[in-house]
Enzyme design. Structure first.
Site, mmCIF file in Angstrom:
data_model
loop_
_atom_site.group_PDB
_atom_site.id
_atom_site.type_symbol
_atom_site.label_atom_id
_atom_site.label_comp_id
_atom_site.label_asym_id
_atom_site.label_seq_id
_atom_site.Cartn_x
_atom_site.Cartn_y
_atom_site.Cartn_z
ATOM 1 N N TRP A 110 4.036 -19.363 -1.998
ATOM 2 C CA TRP A 110 3.661 -18.023 -2.452
ATOM 3 C C TRP A 110 3.757 -16.991 -1.335
ATOM 4 O O TRP A 110 3.403 -15.826 -1.522
ATOM 5 C CB TRP A 110 2.242 -18.047 -3.020
ATOM 6 N N THR A 113 0.487 -17.304 4.731
ATOM 7 C CA THR A 113 0.423 -17.976 6.022
ATOM 8 C C THR A 113 -1.003 -18.456 6.280
ATOM 9 O O THR A 113 -1.940 -18.035 5.589
ATOM 10 C CB THR A 113 0.835 -17.015 7.151
ATOM 11 N N PRO A 114 -1.213 -19.324 7.290
ATOM 12 C CA PRO A 114 -2.586 -19.708 7.622
ATOM 13 C C PRO A 114 -3.476 -18.506 7.913
ATOM 14 O O PRO A 114 -4.647 -18.482 7.509
ATOM 15 C CB PRO A 114 -2.393 -20.600 8.863
ATOM 16 N N ALA A 116 -3.131 -15.434 6.688
ATOM 17 C CA ALA A 116 -3.426 -14.763 5.407
ATOM 18 C C ALA A 116 -4.536 -15.501 4.656
ATOM 19 O O ALA A 116 -5.423 -14.872 4.066
ATOM 20 C CB ALA A 116 -2.161 -14.688 4.554
ATOM 21 N N ASP A 117 -4.498 -16.840 4.696
ATOM 22 C CA ASP A 117 -5.543 -17.617 4.032
ATOM 23 C C ASP A 117 -6.891 -17.433 4.722
ATOM 24 O O ASP A 117 -7.934 -17.313 4.068
ATOM 25 C CB ASP A 117 -5.168 -19.097 4.020
ATOM 26 N N ALA A 118 -6.883 -17.416 6.056
ATOM 27 C CA ALA A 118 -8.134 -17.229 6.798
ATOM 28 C C ALA A 118 -8.732 -15.857 6.512
ATOM 29 O O ALA A 118 -9.951 -15.717 6.372
ATOM 30 C CB ALA A 118 -7.872 -17.402 8.298
ATOM 31 N N LYS A 186 18.431 -7.983 -4.505
ATOM 32 C CA LYS A 186 17.966 -6.885 -3.656
ATOM 33 C C LYS A 186 16.611 -7.274 -3.085
ATOM 34 O O LYS A 186 15.683 -7.601 -3.824
ATOM 35 C CB LYS A 186 17.840 -5.595 -4.464
ATOM 36 N N ASP A 283 22.212 10.561 -8.832
ATOM 37 C CA ASP A 283 23.065 10.275 -7.674
ATOM 38 C C ASP A 283 24.278 9.451 -8.092
ATOM 39 O O ASP A 283 24.594 8.437 -7.486
ATOM 40 C CB ASP A 283 22.265 9.527 -6.604
#
Length: 302
Positions: A110, A113-114, A116-118, A186, A283
């Site tokens: 997902w 990272t460690p 982010a989890d902490a 993209k 555009d």
């Protein structure tokens, strides 16, 4: 066939299901999770490493690593023992794993990272320790959902995308293979996830793409929003953009030019007549028109 000589079938890594889960994982079905509750720990030493990280057993961890167990083993969800220790707030285990070569910024399926989890579980001492070892701050965005039922229908598992290094046209899109077909991808670069304006533009683009279905408008196939980097996946038109087509072909025969003009006009008319609100391209130029052998597809986003 002699069963004794048969080649062993490929088996996917097991899943570690105990303790706190990835901070970015959609909400799981607890009843289903209870049924699969880690039978593997007694069998697979790599998953046992994750179990010991969950329990805080440093002696057991060191014993497994001394026996050759990979400190960076990932289960089927891409989680490592360091992810588990960070979720549980096991500062001593995190220190031990880092000392044995654990990758500090490893990402699970997902994109978590460690660190982010902490951060998610408010394990302050672990946060400080990971940052001291060079962990990058998590770049979360508000498109992540907490409940699996809220995952968008268009969501694509990034593991299904076989990305190549070949850029398409100006490099905004990348060629990839998805479920046996070639697609254009993209990518929203991770460094812009903290830019609210760019994340909002990405969300607006997705909202628009879901509404459009026309033979002369490039087809939206899906997106990656529940992990990083986020991506938009569309059909791939191998003839490239109209600008490059003109460079290769030179002047067009009148009948070919008329066919291109009509197909472009049909795509633009569909956008302008869109209900309940018209969609204005703003555009339109040759490099934003994708070409098939004798047909023009309007590419309505940049």
């Amino acid at each position: 066939m002699d069963d004794a000589k048969a080649k062993p079938q490929h088996q996917e890594p097991p899943r570690f299901t105990l303790g706190k889960q990835s901070s970015m994982k959609p909400e799981r079905d607890e009843s289903a999770a209870a049924e699969e509750e880690l039978v593997e720990v007694a069998i697979d030493q790599r998953v046992r490493l994750m179990y010991l990280a969950n329990e805080g057993d440093i002696d057991g961890i060191n014993e497994l690593l001394d026996e050759g167990t990979d400190v960076n083993f990932k289960d089927i969800d891409g989680r490592t023992a360091l992810h588990v220790a960070a979720c549980q707030g096991r500062q001593d285990v995190v220190q031990a794993l880092l000392g044995r070569g654990a990758v500090v910024d490893s990402k699970d399926r997902w994109g978590s990272t460690p660190l982010a989890d902490a951060v998610h579980y408010k394990n302050e001492e672990v946060i400080k320790l990971l940052e001291e070892h060079g962990a990058k701050p998590p770049m979360a965005h508000d498109m992540h959902v907490k409940n699996a039922r809220e995952v968008p229908e268009y969501e694509i598992d990034p593991k299904e995308l076989d990305l190549s290094q070949k850029p398409i046209t100006k490099g905004t899109f990348q060629l990839a293979s998805w479920r046996g077909i070639q697609v254009a991808v993209k990518t929203l670069e991770e460094e812009v996830l903290t830019d609210d304006n760019k994340v909002n533009a990405f969300r607006d683009e997705l909202a628009l793409l879901q509404k459009l279905r026309h033979p002369n408008v490039v087809q939206f196939l899906g997106a990656v929003t529940q992990s990083s980097p986020m991506m938009i996946v569309t059909e791939y038109l191998p003839k490239g953009d109209f600008c490059e087509y003109l460079r290769r072909k030179g002047a067009l025969k009148p009948i070919v030019a008329v066919k291109f003009a009509l197909d472009i006009a049909r795509g633009m008319n569909y956008l302008h007549e869109h209900k309940p609100e018209a969609i204005i391209h703003r555009d339109l130029e040759p490099s934003y028109v994708l070409s098939l052998p004798l047909f023009g597809h309007t590419m309505f986003f940049r």
